[in-house]
Structure formats: C-alpha cells, structure tokens
Design a protein around this motif. Structure first.
Motif, short mmCIF file in Angstrom:
data_model
loop_
_atom_site.label_atom_id
_atom_site.label_comp_id
_atom_site.label_asym_id
_atom_site.label_seq_id
_atom_site.Cartn_x
_atom_site.Cartn_y
_atom_site.Cartn_z
N LEU A 105 0.84 -1.20 0.00
CA LEU A 105 0.00 0.00 0.00
C LEU A 105 0.88 1.24 0.00
CD1 LEU A 105 -1.97 -2.19 0.75
CD2 LEU A 105 -2.70 -0.85 2.71
N ARG A 106 0.77 2.04 -1.03
CA ARG A 106 1.56 3.27 -1.13
C ARG A 106 0.65 4.48 -1.30
NH1 ARG A 106 7.28 1.76 -4.09
NH2 ARG A 106 7.86 0.31 -2.47
N PRO A 107 0.32 5.12 -0.21
CA PRO A 107 -0.52 6.30 -0.33
C PRO A 107 0.28 7.48 -0.90
CG PRO A 107 0.02 5.89 1.98
CD PRO A 107 0.69 4.82 1.17
N GLY A 246 3.92 -1.05 -10.58
CA GLY A 246 3.67 -0.40 -9.28
C GLY A 246 4.91 0.30 -8.75
N ASP A 247 6.06 -0.27 -9.02
CA ASP A 247 7.32 0.37 -8.61
C ASP A 247 7.44 1.73 -9.29
OD1 ASP A 247 9.89 0.50 -7.39
OD2 ASP A 247 10.79 -0.10 -9.28
N LEU A 248 7.21 1.74 -10.60
CA LEU A 248 7.34 2.99 -11.37
C LEU A 248 6.25 3.99 -11.00
CD1 LEU A 248 7.97 1.45 -14.92
CD2 LEU A 248 9.66 2.34 -13.34
N SER A 250 4.39 4.25 -8.45
CA SER A 250 4.36 4.79 -7.09
C SER A 250 5.45 5.85 -6.90
CB SER A 250 4.47 3.68 -6.04
OG SER A 250 5.69 3.00 -6.14
N ASP A 251 6.57 5.74 -7.58
CA ASP A 251 7.55 6.83 -7.53
C ASP A 251 6.98 8.08 -8.19
OD1 ASP A 251 9.50 5.37 -6.21
OD2 ASP A 251 11.11 6.02 -7.55
N LEU A 252 6.32 7.86 -9.31
CA LEU A 252 5.72 8.99 -10.00
C LEU A 252 4.68 9.67 -9.10
CD1 LEU A 252 4.47 8.85 -13.67
CD2 LEU A 252 3.25 10.12 -11.94
MG MG Z 1 10.85 1.74 -6.14
#
Ligand code: MG
Ligand code: IPM
Length: 366
Positions: A105-107, A246-248, A250-252
C-alpha cells in the motif's frame, strides 16, 4: 494482546530517521498506554558487513514471528559492486517474499502546506489523496527463468513476467477492500494490449469486481496511467497494479506530492494466527547515502509508516490519525527538513528537531 515490533533501521539515513520513530513509540507507550515489545536487528549493507549476507536467517525468523516489521532503508554506493545475490536490496526482497507480503500500500497524499512544493501546478495536486496497491511478491521481480546467459557470441539478460490467477486475485481483493473504505473507485493498470499476463490480470480484476458491486472499477494501460497520473491525478482513488508497474507508478505518484521524504508504505500479507496480517512498514524513500549522518533527512515518511502500523497491525486507527495530524501540524507551522527547504517562509530544522516537533504536536493533541 502484546504488540511486538521488529525494527530494522538498515543503511544510510535509515538509522537516523528510525531514531525519531523510537521517540514516537516511547510517546505512545508513556502517554497512550500502548505497550510495544521492540527488538532491533540488521538488514541490508550493515547486515552484509557483519554477517556476509544482507539478511541473516535469525533476523528472517524473527520477522516471521512479530506483529510488524518497521524498516528504514537499505543500500549505498559502498555495496554497488557486490554480487547480485548479496546486494542490500536482496535483504528487503527476501523479507517481502518469505513473509509473502503481496499487497504493498503506497498512499500519495499531498499535504496542504506542501502543495506549492510539487513540480506540478498547485490546483492539480492540492488535496490529492490516492492509494496505489502494488503487487509485491511476484511478476518480473521473481519470475523464472531469469539470469544472464551466453547465447552464440553474446550474453542475454532474461527476466520473466509471470502471474497466477490466485496471485492476481488476492491483491485485487485487497485493493477492492481498501476502495470500499475510501472513495469506492478502483483503477486496475496493466498492459493487456501487449502482455498475456496483462490480459489475465484484467480478466481476474473484472471477476473479483463482481463481488464488489459498489466499487466503480476501471481499467487502464499502465503507460496511459502514468500520463493520467501527471495530467489529473485527482481522477483516481485506489489504483491496483503489478510489481514493476507499481514500482514505477508509485515513484511517479510520490513526486506529485512534492517530496519522497513524506511518504510511507505498508506491505501486507495473509492473517497470522492472532488475526493480524503479516506486515512490514517502510518509507518509500531510499537510503539517501549522499545526506546520511548530517541531520538533513526527513523522518516524516518513517514516522508515517509507523502510523500505518498503528492502523493496520495494531488496530489503533484513531492513534494513527492522531500521529498523521501531528505531522501535518508540524508542516503547517512551517518547519522544514532540508528536502523541503525551497518553500518560502520555511523554518529549517534537523532530523531530530523534526522528530521533537512531532512529539510536541502529539502533546498538544491530548
Ligand atoms: Mg521503487
Ligand atoms: C521500492 C524499491 C525497491 C523495489 C528496491 C530497493 C528493491 O525501489 O521499494 O520501490 O524495486 O521494489
């Protein structure tokens, strides 16, 4: 029920931001009567230095037993040339995989006081509050075959994107459950136009959606999703996507809010015998070796990760909100660590001054 917590400060700025979290934990023990059983151990480069592995088996075993793991950050230039199998990041990946923490979960929440700090226009990000649910234990990060092989007279690098239906289903379910508690909107992102795993992903997401008639489900190709996230991010509530996208994304999404230094994350797995989910909490930012040890790091993301632990592991939603509000209050007062200093009228503070200010705001909340 006891509340057991394993703290893994890790490398770079990890230990200094974690020191601030320790103050916060003490505050909740003293002032709110919530007792924690805290233990501490090594992960990442520091574990490699001591044991020759980024995660010792004993630490792994401890992580499996506690209610929650709180991790600082791993990695640093000193370890760049290590063999892949013992790189600091492998410690983190092993925790995620062996604890089976499939829902990350990345708010991405834009604090009012920081709306000017985003690289996007203020009206695009002000009030932004979205949640990215990233699949964390499968996909191209773990798929086999993988490796670098010889083929003819050159080498070939190979990774495999692989998803089973049940892997897609469980992360989609977690995302739908979250959407039910939020704005009841879920956007699933893949690349069904070019990848079979994306076709299956879309099919399973749609099927799971039948169990959640109240949630408005949409689908988007992940590249278009990246574009829409920068164009008008407030169109989203919850986003569910695979490990690499999701890695990309979520950084964005994190950068929309102005600073990586503000964003927490929770990685959740299946419920344990006591009903609590397997869980690891960590800031989205990395180990930032360039500023380590200088009192410049922003402890907010790590503090907010502990707030997520209060909410998702310890069933203390109100106390989590209290802590989140305290961080917000400190920002509203204009206190800024080095990562946020470009804001006009800011009062520069060190890592530990920031932690102290949060404690003060917590005291004011009583
Ligand atoms: Mg990352
Ligand atoms: C993250 C990081 C990790 C990842 C690295 C450190 C292995 O970028 O948590 O987003 O790629 O998952």
């Amino acid at each position: 029920m006891t509340n057991s917590l394993l703290i893994l400060p890790g490398d770079g700025i990890g230990p200094e931001v974690m020191a601030e979290v320790r103050k916060i934990i003490d505050w909740f023990e003293d002032k709110r009567g919530i007792a924690f059983e805290v233990s501490e151990d090594l992960v990442g480069g520091c574990a490699y230095d001591k044991h020759g592995t980024p995660l010792h088996d004993d630490t792994m075993a401890k992580a499996q037993e506690v209610d929650a793991v709180l991790l600082g950050a791993v990695g640093g230039p000193k370890y760049d040339n290590l063999d892949f199998s013992v790189k600091p990041e492998r410690g983190l990946l092993r925790l995620r995989k062996e604890m089976d923490l499939f829902a990350n979960l990345r708010p991405a929440q834009c604090f009012d006081a920081l709306a000017d700090f985003s690289s996007l226009k203020k009206d695009v990000v002000a009030g932004l509050d979205i949640m990215i649910v990233r699949e964390l234990t499968s996909g191209v990060y773990f798929g086999e075959p993988r490796g670098i092989i010889e083929e003819g007279n050159e080498r070939v690098g190979i990774n495999t994107q692989r998803y089973t239906e049940s892997e897609i289903e469980r992360v989609c379910r977690a995302a739908f459950d979250l959407a039910m508690k939020r704005g009841k909107k879920l956007c699933s992102m893949e690349k069904a136009n070019v990848m079979e795993s994306g076709v299956l992903w879309r099919e399973v997401a749609t099927r799971v959606g039948q169990d959640y008639p109240e949630v408005e489900l949409s689908h988007m190709y992940a590249d278009a999703g990246a574009m829409q996230l920068t164009r008008w991010p407030k169109q989203f509530d919850v986003i569910v996507t695979d490990n690499l996208f999701g890695d990309l994304l979520s950084d964005l999404a994190a950068m929309l809010t102005g600073s990586l230094g503000m964003l927490p994350s929770a990685s959740l797995g299946a419920p344990m015998a006591n009903g609590r989910p397997k869980a690891l909490y960590e800031p989205v930012h990395g180990s930032a070796p360039d500023i380590a040890g200088q009192g410049k790091a922003n402890p907010s993301a790590c503090i907010l990760s502990f707030a997520m632990a209060l909410r998702y592991s310890f069933d203390k939603g109100e106390e989590a909100t209290r802590l989140e509000k305290a961080v917000e209050a400190v920002l509203a007062k204009g206190l800024r660590t080095a990562d946020l200093l470009n804001v006009e009228g800011a009062t520069p503070v060190s890592t530990s001054e920031m932690g102290d200010a949060v404690i003060e705001a917590l005291n004011e909340s009583l």
